[in-house]
Design a protein around this motif. Structure first.
Motif, mmCIF file in Angstrom:
data_model
loop_
_atom_site.group_PDB
_atom_site.id
_atom_site.type_symbol
_atom_site.label_atom_id
_atom_site.label_comp_id
_atom_site.label_asym_id
_atom_site.label_seq_id
_atom_site.Cartn_x
_atom_site.Cartn_y
_atom_site.Cartn_z
ATOM 1 N N VAL A 64 1.690 -9.084 -7.262
ATOM 2 C CA VAL A 64 3.053 -8.564 -7.399
ATOM 3 C C VAL A 64 3.991 -9.452 -6.595
ATOM 4 N N GLU A 65 5.038 -9.957 -7.263
ATOM 5 C CA GLU A 65 5.996 -10.814 -6.570
ATOM 6 C C GLU A 65 7.298 -10.099 -6.238
ATOM 7 N N GLY A 66 7.466 -8.883 -6.738
ATOM 8 C CA GLY A 66 8.680 -8.134 -6.432
ATOM 9 C C GLY A 66 8.561 -6.701 -6.893
ATOM 10 N N ALA A 67 9.413 -5.832 -6.330
ATOM 11 C CA ALA A 67 9.378 -4.414 -6.677
ATOM 12 C C ALA A 67 10.774 -3.828 -6.572
ATOM 13 N N THR A 68 11.051 -2.872 -7.466
ATOM 14 C CA THR A 68 12.341 -2.196 -7.511
ATOM 15 C C THR A 68 12.108 -0.696 -7.567
ATOM 16 N N ALA A 69 12.868 0.055 -6.776
ATOM 17 C CA ALA A 69 12.768 1.516 -6.768
ATOM 18 C C ALA A 69 14.170 2.104 -6.711
ATOM 19 N N ALA A 70 14.249 3.410 -6.903
ATOM 20 C CA ALA A 70 15.536 4.107 -6.829
ATOM 21 C C ALA A 70 15.926 4.330 -5.375
ATOM 22 N N LYS A 71 17.173 4.059 -5.056
ATOM 23 C CA LYS A 71 17.620 4.236 -3.675
ATOM 24 C C LYS A 71 17.569 5.700 -3.248
ATOM 25 N N GLU A 72 17.580 6.610 -4.201
ATOM 26 C CA GLU A 72 17.534 8.036 -3.896
ATOM 27 C C GLU A 72 16.211 8.454 -3.250
ATOM 28 N N VAL A 73 15.189 7.619 -3.378
ATOM 29 C CA VAL A 73 13.876 7.946 -2.813
ATOM 30 C C VAL A 73 13.953 8.143 -1.299
ATOM 31 N N ARG A 74 14.818 7.428 -0.643
ATOM 32 C CA ARG A 74 14.896 7.518 0.829
ATOM 33 C C ARG A 74 15.226 8.933 1.300
ATOM 34 N N ASP A 75 16.177 9.591 0.637
ATOM 35 C CA ASP A 75 16.572 10.948 1.042
ATOM 36 C C ASP A 75 15.681 12.019 0.412
ATOM 37 N N ALA A 76 15.304 11.839 -0.850
ATOM 38 C CA ALA A 76 14.591 12.881 -1.588
ATOM 39 C C ALA A 76 13.085 12.880 -1.364
ATOM 40 N N ASN A 77 12.516 11.732 -0.985
ATOM 41 C CA ASN A 77 11.064 11.634 -0.847
ATOM 42 C C ASN A 77 10.728 10.585 0.221
ATOM 43 N N PRO A 78 10.943 10.930 1.492
ATOM 44 C CA PRO A 78 10.718 9.967 2.572
ATOM 45 C C PRO A 78 9.298 9.396 2.610
ATOM 46 N N ALA A 79 8.302 10.178 2.214
ATOM 47 C CA ALA A 79 6.926 9.667 2.223
ATOM 48 C C ALA A 79 6.766 8.539 1.218
ATOM 49 N N ALA A 80 7.303 8.703 0.024
ATOM 50 C CA ALA A 80 7.226 7.641 -0.983
ATOM 51 C C ALA A 80 8.047 6.436 -0.542
ATOM 52 N N ALA A 81 9.205 6.679 0.073
ATOM 53 C CA ALA A 81 10.034 5.573 0.559
ATOM 54 C C ALA A 81 9.280 4.765 1.608
ATOM 55 N N ALA A 82 8.623 5.444 2.527
ATOM 56 C CA ALA A 82 7.856 4.748 3.565
ATOM 57 C C ALA A 82 6.714 3.943 2.962
ATOM 58 N N LEU A 83 6.029 4.517 1.993
ATOM 59 C CA LEU A 83 4.946 3.810 1.310
ATOM 60 C C LEU A 83 5.470 2.544 0.642
ATOM 61 N N LEU A 84 6.546 2.674 -0.120
ATOM 62 C CA LEU A 84 7.101 1.533 -0.852
ATOM 63 C C LEU A 84 7.636 0.465 0.093
ATOM 64 N N GLU A 85 8.357 0.868 1.107
ATOM 65 C CA GLU A 85 8.919 -0.110 2.040
ATOM 66 C C GLU A 85 7.823 -0.780 2.868
ATOM 67 N N GLY A 86 6.717 -0.084 3.099
ATOM 68 C CA GLY A 86 5.587 -0.687 3.796
ATOM 69 C C GLY A 86 4.844 -1.698 2.940
ATOM 70 N N GLU A 87 4.705 -1.409 1.666
ATOM 71 C CA GLU A 87 3.995 -2.303 0.738
ATOM 72 C C GLU A 87 4.846 -3.489 0.313
ATOM 73 N N PHE A 88 6.155 -3.263 0.194
ATOM 74 C CA PHE A 88 7.056 -4.284 -0.353
ATOM 75 C C PHE A 88 8.228 -4.515 0.596
ATOM 76 N N PRO A 89 8.067 -5.419 1.562
ATOM 77 C CA PRO A 89 9.140 -5.671 2.531
ATOM 78 C C PRO A 89 10.467 -6.064 1.878
ATOM 79 N N GLY A 90 10.430 -6.718 0.730
ATOM 80 C CA GLY A 90 11.652 -7.114 0.036
ATOM 81 C C GLY A 90 12.039 -6.152 -1.067
#
Length: 129
Positions: A64-90
């Motif tokens: 995987v060279e890149g990843a995109t997610a919904a910005k709403e994840v940070r407020d609505a689902n902090p666990a998923a946001a932490a997972l995604l930001e941990g796996e994909f620094p960019g």
């Protein structure tokens, strides 16, 4: 029979067809599925399999060279946001409506049984060399 890795034949076959730059949307059970992309629906029951389990399995098999997610994840689902930001620094964050638009261009959509909101990520395949 395969010894390890992804055993689902439909998913394993779809992954083998991916190339550089192709998109793979890993999504929760509630994400609208657009017409067009190939879909492998793994949802069994609410929460099974989880977004984290499926993402982990996919990342073990994909470059995987890149990843995109919904910005709403940070407020609505902090666990998923932490997972995604941990796996994909960019990690690129876009409005959820934009992620839904981008998902129409995915080559493959993998639907999980995840029942928490905004557990969705669009992966961009890279190359191993």
């Amino acid at each position: 029979m395969k010894r390890a890795g992804i055993l689902n034949r439909h998913l394993a076959g779809a992954l083998a067809e991916l190339g550089h730059g192709h998109g793979v949307l890993v999504c929760d059970a509630g994400m609208p599925i657009p017409d067009g992309p190939r879909v492998v629906d793994l949802a069994f029951r609410a929460g099974v399999p989880s977004f984290a389990e499926v993402l982990d399995g996919l990342l073990a098999e994909l470059v995987v060279e890149g990843a995109t997610a919904a910005k709403e994840v940070r407020d609505a689902n902090p666990a998923a946001a932490a997972l995604l930001e941990g796996e994909f620094p960019g990690l690129e964050l876009v409005p959820h409506e934009r992620l839904k638009e981008l998902s129409a261009g995915a080559r493959l959509i993998v639907r999980t049984g995840e029942a928490r909101p905004y557990a969705n990520v669009l992966l961009r395949c890279g190359v191993f060399f």
